[in-house]
Motif scaffolding. Structure first.
Motif: not given
Length: 654
Positions: A225-233, A275-278
């Motif tokens: 539903v939102d192709p602009t969403a971004k994920f912090v993994v 995005v990478w998260g730590l």
């Protein structure tokens, strides 16, 4: 309105300067000197006001457009003052207008690189904390589905492992994604830490596989539903180090390799990451206070190098999604099974002697103070280091834990960073909050070369991946509406046992429930027991059990049941052919009576009532239910903690 006032004031100064130019040198340079001194006093340098306030097309002219200014005579124009005193008065008035407007805009500015991991406070209090700390990003904890609740700058947190949301939450995820397109979604909260998002079992395939499956589902649902969403993994606790003086955790790099391998095995492609998260913490119970920044910097540098080594990872943004101090007191000793900074054997507040165990021979029997100087230096050092590398290392955001800290269950005191001195909308900045604010207020902006991400709409969303952003304004006279949740009926305190025969249903799930609503068992289609390969009916017996005092040294028991099954011929069944769902109901009053936090609820199983195993489970705060899955029958306990359980591995016993 505030922005228009600011630019109007600037325009006044510009016109005043032109007026001075037309007057000439009649004043002998005195008026020009007055203007110069006033302007230098009230117009801040870039270090004070790093970003020009946003100008929207709806309310302000484009910042690139030009507005012609005519100094020729007009019939309706106000006469230009000709005396030195009149001109100086006009200049001072214009400068004062600029000063007021600049101070107001500066007070409203929030740097999106600076974030706060929130654990307490309503939307108004959160907004107040962000404004005070000049911080433009935030997220909060919990095991329930995300919502649009809260002020701007919200980043959504999705839990994995035992806190993975059930598929029933997918539509809620879609609703949030539609309402706040371009949002950032942090997936996982310390998945390498027991008590957080760690799945009991091996790193691979158990933990890595479960994490990969949950992430793929979350990503597909939201991007649908939102192709602009971004994920912090990622979001592991540290990258290349574990802990000292504690029971131990899996290293972050080891966990991440298990996750990547599982994803590649399941889906045939590299783990997709925006995005990478730590998380960064020093966990060294042998050397308090835990404020040494060298280890944190080493971890961050190692993580940057690791990410760069991955396919497509070079220059990929990194967020420090949580950082803080685990133990900030100068020392500690043992008081029962808790650690405490008060190592006195007796105090005026206690009627009986305290049974205190020293951490080492010769430890002073005193109350150790909070190492405020060391904590403040830690915070300043880490902020300066991250700011200096926000472009070269692509460290784009960092989140300090927390706005207002609460004691951890194994300490009895809060021993870390609190940016505010309370969790209400009138709280003030602490010493640590002022240090954090000072970095956000004076940090120069910078522009990475990569394109920015989308911003969030509504009450949350993201600011975009690029840290150079326009200022975020505090909404004017916009009330914050707290979402209304209609809870299910509160279960009664009296547990009603069950004994019933469940025939094999080859089409649908069969639900067995106590009549008081405290417990439900879902038996999948096709049954859970077989004889010679043929599914057979089962007799289900449910009895109440005493709730355990503790299951993991941290959690407190809320309620427990024993579930048994047997064939119709009376043969006991202990191992099932398919997983069943064990679902506990709870009420707000039950949690309040025991001082428990809903987001901390867990389900454990035990064969002997002594050794407890954490089960994969999800908490649904809207329905007040906790669902766990299992393939064996035994005693099951619903437990919880008063706190978030940020770092559940307490130090080893004395």
């Amino acid at each position: 309105m505030r922005l228009r006032a600011l630019w109007a004031a600037v325009a006044i100064v510009a016109v005043a300067a032109m007026v001075l130019a037309r007057i000439g040198d009649a004043s002998g340079g005195q008026i020009e000197a007055v203007f110069a001194s006033e302007a230098s006093r009230v117009v801040p340098s870039r270090d004070v006001w790093p970003v020009r306030p946003a100008v929207t097309a709806q309310s302000d002219p484009s910042p690139t457009s030009t507005v012609p200014v005519s100094l020729g005579p007009r019939s309706d124009a106000t006469p230009i003052p000709t005396s030195d005193a009149a001109v100086a008065s006009t200049v001072r008035a214009a400068a004062a207008s600029v000063s007021t407007a600049v101070e107001r805009a500066t007070a409203e500015y929030r740097d999106p690189r600076f974030g706060i991991a929130i654990i307490s406070g309503d939307a108004t209090a959160i907004d107040h904390a962000l404004t005070q700390a000049r911080s433009g990003s935030w997220y909060s904890y919990g095991a329930g589905a995300p919502s649009t609740y809260g002020p701007p700058g919200k980043v959504h947190l999705l839990r994995v492992g035992p806190n993975t949301l059930s598929t029933s939450a997918d539509e809620s995820l879609r609703d949030v994604a539609r309402a706040q397109p371009g949002s950032y979604w942090i997936v996982g909260n310390e998945p390498n830490v027991p008590g957080q998002d760690w799945v009991t079992g091996d790193l691979y395939p158990t933990a890595g596989r479960n994490h990969a499956i949950a992430y793929k589902r979350y990503r597909d649902v939201i991007l649908g539903v939102d192709p602009t969403a971004k994920f912090v993994v990622g979001n592991m606790l540290n990258h290349a180090t574990t802990c000292t003086g504690c029971s131990g955790i899996a290293r972050g790099d080891t966990y991440l390799e298990a996750l990547r391998a599982a994803y590649q095995s399941l889906y045939g492609t590299e783990l997709p990451v925006d995005v990478w998260g730590l998380h960064l913490y020093v966990i060294d119970w042998d050397h308090p206070p835990m404020t040494d920044t060298a280890e944190l910097i080493q971890n961050a540098e190692a993580f940057r190098a690791y990410v760069d080594s991955l396919p497509g990872g070079t220059g990929k943004p990194i967020w420090i999604t949580e950082m803080g101090v685990i133990w900030g007191y100068q020392d500690y000793c043992w008081l029962g099974d808790h650690v405490t900074p008060d190592c006195r054997s007796s105090t005026t507040a206690t009627a009986t002697p305290r049974v205190v165990t020293a951490r080492y021979a010769g430890q002073p029997s005193i109350e150790f103070p909070l190492a405020s100087d060391a904590i403040d230096a830690y915070l300043a050092t880490m902020m300066d280091w991250l700011l200096a590398r926000s472009v070269s290392h692509r460290f784009e955001r960092w989140f300090v834990y927390t706005n207002y800290g609460q004691p951890e269950p194994y300490t009895g005191v809060y021993a870390g960073v609190s940016l505010m001195d309370g969790s209400t909308a009138n709280a003030g900045l602490t010493r640590f909050g002022r240090t954090y604010q000072s970095r956000a207020a004076t940090a120069p902006t910078s522009t990475p070369t990569s394109p920015s991400g989308g911003g969030g709409g509504g009450g949350g969303g993201g600011f975009g991946a690029t840290p150079t952003m326009t200022a975020t304004r505090t909404p004017d006279n916009t009330p914050t509406v707290t979402p209304t949740v209609t809870p299910t009926a509160t279960p009664t305190a009296t547990f009603i046992p069950v004994s019933t025969t469940v025939p094999v249903n080859f089409v649908a799930t069969t639900t067995v429930a106590t009549s008081d609503g405290v417990l439900r068992i879902e038996i999948p289609a096709g049954g859970v027991a077989a004889a010679n390969g043929t599914p057979v009916p089962v007799v289900v017996n449910v009895q109440t059990n005493p709730a355990p005092v503790t299951t993991d040294g941290v959690s407190r028991g809320l309620k427990a049941v024993r579930i048994e099954m047997q064939t119709q011929g009376g043969s006991p069944i202990t191992q099932l052919t398919r997983s069943i769902v064990v679902e506990f109901a709870y009420s707000d009053s039950e949690l309040a009576a025991r001082g428990l936090n809903a987001s901390s609820l867990r389900v454990y199983s035990s064969n002997d009532g002594v050794t407890w195993e954490l089960l994969p489970a999800t908490v649904d705060p809207a329905t007040r239910r906790v669902r766990a899955t299992t393939t064996h029958l035994t005693t099951f306990a619903l437990t919880g903690s008063p706190f978030r359980q940020m770092i559940p591995m307490a130090p080893r016993g004395a």
